[in-house]
Design a protein around this motif. Structure first.
Motif, PDB file in Angstrom:
ATOM      1  N   LEU A  21       0.686  55.375  12.375  1.00  0.00           N
ATOM      2  CA  LEU A  21       1.997  54.881  12.786  1.00  0.00           C
ATOM      3  C   LEU A  21       1.975  54.440  14.239  1.00  0.00           C
ATOM      4  O   LEU A  21       2.619  53.448  14.598  1.00  0.00           O
ATOM      5  N   LYS A  22       1.232  55.156  15.075  1.00  0.00           N
ATOM      6  CA  LYS A  22       1.137  54.760  16.483  1.00  0.00           C
ATOM      7  C   LYS A  22       0.447  53.398  16.603  1.00  0.00           C
ATOM      8  O   LYS A  22       0.895  52.536  17.357  1.00  0.00           O
ATOM      9  N   LEU A  24       0.402  51.078  14.299  1.00  0.00           N
ATOM     10  CA  LEU A  24       1.315  50.063  13.790  1.00  0.00           C
ATOM     11  C   LEU A  24       2.396  49.720  14.810  1.00  0.00           C
ATOM     12  O   LEU A  24       2.773  48.553  14.948  1.00  0.00           O
ATOM     13  N   TRP A  25       2.899  50.721  15.534  1.00  0.00           N
ATOM     14  CA  TRP A  25       3.894  50.448  16.575  1.00  0.00           C
ATOM     15  C   TRP A  25       3.293  49.594  17.676  1.00  0.00           C
ATOM     16  O   TRP A  25       3.922  48.664  18.178  1.00  0.00           O
ATOM     17  N   LEU A  26       2.049  49.893  18.073  1.00  0.00           N
ATOM     18  CA  LEU A  26       1.392  49.098  19.107  1.00  0.00           C
ATOM     19  C   LEU A  26       1.193  47.653  18.636  1.00  0.00           C
ATOM     20  O   LEU A  26       1.405  46.706  19.398  1.00  0.00           O
ATOM     21  N   ALA A  28       3.036  46.070  16.460  1.00  0.00           N
ATOM     22  CA  ALA A  28       4.353  45.430  16.439  1.00  0.00           C
ATOM     23  C   ALA A  28       4.775  45.005  17.842  1.00  0.00           C
ATOM     24  O   ALA A  28       5.347  43.926  18.027  1.00  0.00           O
ATOM     25  N   VAL A  29       4.479  45.810  18.843  1.00  0.00           N
ATOM     26  CA  VAL A  29       4.830  45.464  20.221  1.00  0.00           C
ATOM     27  C   VAL A  29       4.025  44.248  20.677  1.00  0.00           C
ATOM     28  O   VAL A  29       4.569  43.346  21.327  1.00  0.00           O
TER      29      VAL A  29
END
Length: 56
Positions: A21-22, A24-26, A28-29
């Protein structure tokens, strides 16, 4: 012995999910930053017409 293995397996699964998840968040950013840069950096089209900065 079996409950200990189940707890260890659950811990590994949760750690792996948190790491994924981390990442994927990176990702997305990074995509958001590129999208904003493309939105800001769009310029006038050389032919004088309307210019879209995306190609779909």
């Amino acid at each position: 012995m079996v409950p200990l293995l189940l707890v260890l397996l659950l811990t590994l699964l949760l750690f792996g999910a948190g790491f994924a998840l981390k990442i994927l968040w990176l990702a997305a950013v990074v995509v958001l930053v590129f999208w904003l840069l493309g939105f800001v950096a769009r310029g006038a089209h050389p032919s004088g017409g309307r210019h879209r900065w995306y190609r779909w």
